[in-house]
Design a protein around this motif. Structure first.
Motif, PDB file in Angstrom:
ATOM      1  N   GLY A 233       0.791  -1.220   0.000  1.00 20.54           N
ATOM      2  CA  GLY A 233       0.000   0.000   0.000  1.00 20.54           C
ATOM      3  C   GLY A 233       0.825   1.271   0.000  1.00 20.54           C
ATOM      4  O   GLY A 233       0.290   2.378  -0.044  1.00 20.54           O
ATOM      5  N   VAL A 272      -3.389  -7.398  -2.840  1.00 19.69           N
ATOM      6  CA  VAL A 272      -4.448  -6.392  -2.758  1.00 19.69           C
ATOM      7  C   VAL A 272      -5.422  -6.735  -1.626  1.00 19.69           C
ATOM      8  O   VAL A 272      -5.882  -5.850  -0.892  1.00 19.69           O
ATOM      9  CB  VAL A 272      -5.189  -6.273  -4.107  1.00 19.69           C
ATOM     10  CG1 VAL A 272      -6.480  -5.478  -3.956  1.00 19.69           C
ATOM     11  CG2 VAL A 272      -4.285  -5.622  -5.146  1.00 19.69           C
ATOM     12  N   TYR A 291      -2.732  -0.108  -6.497  1.00 13.81           N
ATOM     13  CA  TYR A 291      -3.906  -0.320  -5.656  1.00 13.81           C
ATOM     14  C   TYR A 291      -5.030   0.642  -6.039  1.00 13.81           C
ATOM     15  O   TYR A 291      -6.202   0.263  -6.070  1.00 13.81           O
ATOM     16  CB  TYR A 291      -3.539  -0.142  -4.181  1.00 13.81           C
ATOM     17  CG  TYR A 291      -4.659  -0.485  -3.237  1.00 13.81           C
ATOM     18  CD1 TYR A 291      -4.988  -1.810  -2.992  1.00 13.81           C
ATOM     19  CD2 TYR A 291      -5.392   0.506  -2.584  1.00 13.81           C
ATOM     20  CE1 TYR A 291      -6.022  -2.140  -2.124  1.00 13.81           C
ATOM     21  CE2 TYR A 291      -6.422   0.187  -1.733  1.00 13.81           C
ATOM     22  CZ  TYR A 291      -6.737  -1.150  -1.499  1.00 13.81           C
ATOM     23  OH  TYR A 291      -7.770  -1.463  -0.654  1.00 13.81           O
TER      24      TYR A 291
END
Length: 296
Positions: A233, A272, A291
């Motif tokens: 992330g 993810v 993402y």
């Protein structure tokens, strides 16, 4: 263009990624995040750190996280001093990360010691750890730039890395702590480190503060570096490096590498899903390009 067949990703999101997060993440959520990351195929990971909860409250549950998440993969715990090492010895974790800043100012703000004082403290600790069979990585902070002192001297970085190798460490994680390095600087430093320390694992650790982290990964690859610290992330930031944003996103690096035919062993979809666990708990939006595209 010479490219490696395979690159190793060291996931640092649970430790380096969450240490500066304002919202306190529950132990259960951290464990779920870590377990899902492992399911994506990640084989090396920084789980947590034994640091003072007064200064880094996000890491106060380190022991619980370690007990829940140790497995047959390589699980690092950051332990920056003797007190941290003593706590580490009470667990079954056999891989440890220590760190020192090239910058005196950064090191003093981070652990209230000069760089030389830190090295003198770590020398017997590393010897002890190696005698006990630990895998030891040394994280070299501010290897390119410091938020207080500016550009670092290349030879100072090389000398510090060489000293750690003399102490017996297995790996050097060379960090662009504030995300200011450019690909030319990365190529230059890692070329010299490869020549100077040919038998030591060298890992690139890049922050994406100025959007150059992916380019810096590619520059390091051109030198022959095939290990990189990344954060799912793009989590991250350092409490002692004002303005530094997250580490380069694991999924962005994995996507780039796979598009170039370089194997990582990591399943992007499962990665993810791991980020989906942690994203709602964060105080700020994620900067990951891959993402964001998955959630349009």
């Amino acid at each position: 263009m010479q490219l490696p067949k395979q690159v190793t990703i060291i996931e640092v999101g649970p430790r380096d990624g969450l240490q500066n997060e304002k919202n306190i993440i529950s132990t259960e959520d951290k464990i779920s995040f870590i377990q899902k990351l492992k399911q994506s195929g990640i084989r090396e990971m920084e789980l947590t750190s034994f640091v003072s909860p007064k200064w880094v409250p996000q890491m106060k549950d380190a022991t619980e996280v370690i007990h829940a998440c140790l497995d047959d993969t390589r699980n690092f715990v950051l332990a920056p001093n003797r007190k941290g090492i003593d706590r580490l010895n009470e667990t079954n974790c056999k891989a440890v990360a220590v760190f020192v800043g090239v910058s005196e100012s950064f090191n003093k703000k981070n652990i209230n010691k000069s760089t030389r004082e830190s090295m003198e403290e770590l020398r017997p600790i590393i010897k002890e750890l190696k005698e006990k069979g630990y895998f030891v990585r040394a994280c070299i902070s501010t290897s390119f730039y410091c938020p207080y002192e500016g550009k670092m001297n290349e030879q100072s970085v090389i000398d510090l890395c060489s000293e750690f190798v003399h102490y017996g460490v297995d790996e050097l994680s060379v960090a662009d702590t504030i995300g200011k390095a450019n690909p030319k600087e990365v190529y230059s430093l890692f070329s010299k480190l490869k020549d100077e320390l040919p038998n030591t694992l060298l890992t690139g650790h890049f922050h994406d503060t100025r959007g150059m982290a992916i380019a810096n990964v590619f520059a390091a690859i051109q030198v022959g570096i095939s290990r990189f610290d990344t954060s799912a992330g793009g989590l991250g930031g350092c409490p002692f490096a004002p303005g530094a944003t997250g580490n380069v996103a694991t999924e962005d690096v994995v996507y780039m590498l796979e598009q170039m035919g370089i194997e990582t062993g990591i399943n992007l979809q499962k990665l993810v899903e791991a980020i989906d666990i942690i994203r709602p708990l964060l105080s700020r939006p994620l900067e990951s390009k891959f993402y964001k595209l998955q959630n349009l």
